[in-house]
Scaffold this motif. Sequence first.
Motif, PDB file in Angstrom:
ATOM      1  N   GLU A   7     -12.705   8.648  -8.456  1.00 13.30           N
ATOM      2  CA  GLU A   7     -12.950   7.218  -8.311  1.00 13.30           C
ATOM      3  C   GLU A   7     -11.659   6.412  -8.459  1.00 13.30           C
ATOM      4  O   GLU A   7     -10.841   6.670  -9.342  1.00 13.30           O
ATOM      5  CB  GLU A   7     -13.951   6.777  -9.389  1.00 13.30           C
ATOM      6  N   HIS A   8     -11.463   5.422  -7.579  1.00 10.95           N
ATOM      7  CA  HIS A   8     -10.353   4.501  -7.738  1.00 10.95           C
ATOM      8  C   HIS A   8     -10.584   3.609  -8.963  1.00 10.95           C
ATOM      9  O   HIS A   8     -11.728   3.318  -9.321  1.00 10.95           O
ATOM     10  CB  HIS A   8     -10.206   3.618  -6.496  1.00 10.95           C
ATOM     11  N   ASN A  63       0.869  -1.181   0.000  1.00  6.89           N
ATOM     12  CA  ASN A  63       0.000   0.000   0.000  1.00  6.89           C
ATOM     13  C   ASN A  63       0.902   1.226   0.000  1.00  6.89           C
ATOM     14  O   ASN A  63       1.523   1.558   1.010  1.00  6.89           O
ATOM     15  CB  ASN A  63      -0.927   0.010   1.214  1.00  6.89           C
ATOM     16  N   ASN A  84      -5.059   6.417 -13.927  1.00  8.88           N
ATOM     17  CA  ASN A  84      -6.441   6.612 -13.528  1.00  8.88           C
ATOM     18  C   ASN A  84      -6.756   8.082 -13.739  1.00  8.88           C
ATOM     19  O   ASN A  84      -6.326   8.944 -12.961  1.00  8.88           O
ATOM     20  CB  ASN A  84      -6.643   6.214 -12.062  1.00  8.88           C
ATOM     21  N   GLY A 110      -0.216   4.263  -0.937  1.00  5.69           N
ATOM     22  CA  GLY A 110      -1.050   5.467  -0.945  1.00  5.69           C
ATOM     23  C   GLY A 110      -1.698   5.662  -2.296  1.00  5.69           C
ATOM     24  O   GLY A 110      -2.918   5.548  -2.421  1.00  5.69           O
ATOM     25  N   TRP A 111      -0.897   5.917  -3.309  1.00  9.20           N
ATOM     26  CA  TRP A 111      -1.438   6.085  -4.656  1.00  9.20           C
ATOM     27  C   TRP A 111      -1.786   4.746  -5.300  1.00  9.20           C
ATOM     28  O   TRP A 111      -2.571   4.683  -6.239  1.00  9.20           O
ATOM     29  CB  TRP A 111      -0.462   6.846  -5.533  1.00  9.20           C
ATOM     30  N   GLU A 144      -2.587   0.492  -4.178  1.00 11.88           N
ATOM     31  CA  GLU A 144      -2.680  -0.666  -3.293  1.00 11.88           C
ATOM     32  C   GLU A 144      -2.768  -1.896  -4.180  1.00 11.88           C
ATOM     33  O   GLU A 144      -3.484  -1.899  -5.183  1.00 11.88           O
ATOM     34  CB  GLU A 144      -3.896  -0.589  -2.376  1.00 11.88           C
ATOM     35  N   SER A 166      -3.717   9.174 -10.536  1.00  7.71           N
ATOM     36  CA  SER A 166      -2.431   8.517 -10.309  1.00  7.71           C
ATOM     37  C   SER A 166      -2.063   7.645 -11.503  1.00  7.71           C
ATOM     38  O   SER A 166      -2.926   7.199 -12.258  1.00  7.71           O
ATOM     39  CB  SER A 166      -2.479   7.648  -9.044  1.00  7.71           C
ATOM     40  N   TRP A 172      -5.619  -1.386  -6.929  1.00  6.27           N
ATOM     41  CA  TRP A 172      -6.461  -0.204  -6.786  1.00  6.27           C
ATOM     42  C   TRP A 172      -5.570   1.008  -7.024  1.00  6.27           C
ATOM     43  O   TRP A 172      -4.622   1.252  -6.264  1.00  6.27           O
ATOM     44  CB  TRP A 172      -7.078  -0.128  -5.394  1.00  6.27           C
ATOM     45  N   ALA A 204      -5.255   5.043  -7.225  1.00  3.83           N
ATOM     46  CA  ALA A 204      -5.954   6.215  -6.709  1.00  3.83           C
ATOM     47  C   ALA A 204      -6.262   7.213  -7.826  1.00  3.83           C
ATOM     48  O   ALA A 204      -5.611   7.210  -8.876  1.00  3.83           O
ATOM     49  CB  ALA A 204      -5.107   6.883  -5.626  1.00  3.83           C
ATOM     50  N   PRO A 205      -7.269   8.071  -7.624  1.00  2.00           N
ATOM     51  CA  PRO A 205      -7.590   9.097  -8.631  1.00  2.00           C
ATOM     52  C   PRO A 205      -6.371   9.933  -9.006  1.00  2.00           C
ATOM     53  O   PRO A 205      -5.544  10.271  -8.159  1.00  2.00           O
ATOM     54  CB  PRO A 205      -8.659   9.938  -7.926  1.00  2.00           C
ATOM     55  N   HIS A 220     -10.078  -0.080 -10.034  1.00  2.00           N
ATOM     56  CA  HIS A 220      -9.867  -1.411  -9.446  1.00  2.00           C
ATOM     57  C   HIS A 220      -9.790  -2.397 -10.599  1.00  2.00           C
ATOM     58  O   HIS A 220     -10.723  -2.514 -11.385  1.00  2.00           O
ATOM     59  CB  HIS A 220     -11.033  -1.745  -8.509  1.00  2.00           C
TER      60      HIS A 220
END
Length: 244
Positions: free
Chosen positions: A122-123, A27, A117, A29-30, A32, A65, A60, A62-63, A125
């Motif tokens: 929104e992430h 993980n 992303n 942060g940006w 996972e 990223s 996952w 991050a927005p 996934h």
Amino acid sequence: MSVMQQGRRRDLSVVVPCRGRERGHVNLGWLEAYYTFSFASHYDPTRRGFRSLRALNERWLAPRSGFGEHPHANVEILTLVLEGALEQRDRNGKWTLSAGEVGRLTAGAGVSHDEVNASWHEHAHYLEVWIEPDRADLPPSQERRALPRNGAQRALQVIGAPREGSGLLQLHQGVETLFGRLTAGEGVVRAMARGRHAWIQILAGIVNANGQVLEAGDGAAISSGERLWLLAVTPAEFLLLDLP
């Protein structure tokens, strides 16, 4: 137990689970991610792939990223977006995989690209599958297709295979990729050809695979035997890779 029942049990394929909680985890942060096999900074000497399957990563992002431009060579990469959207960028432009779509990248002789992303909220996934191709230095190429919709006639549908012009994602390896969607209590049987193996990855819900109960995030190696019997304990979705 009758002789017939014993015979039916003996022809079932052997299912060896890989629990989601046993996967490598990072993980940042940006990003996972869970790694089923050794990948990047995660190394597990007991899990370095299965047959021609080299990596299976659940991520996952991050927005806003991305990974930055990076190279690949001599690998088939399948990307299945579960939630959100993932933008792929290379020197030829950009294309987007949205939830419910799967893409195939043949890195072949070598490509450089970025995965981003682009959403502000929104992430993304997604599941990323790496397959070793049947020969080196293929011409790089890519394609995508939508997964079967709800209400499709068959519970288990082929979405990728080594057949050109078949309407499926073309894989440069003797791998057949199938997407499964089952309602609770629904079952399906997959015949296993002699000498073939398989990997199943549960995307959602709970599935009984030849007596092994698998939940979302769980995978399993499947070997020997003639039949894989799958029964949905809850509504479920999964990816099944039939491997040489």
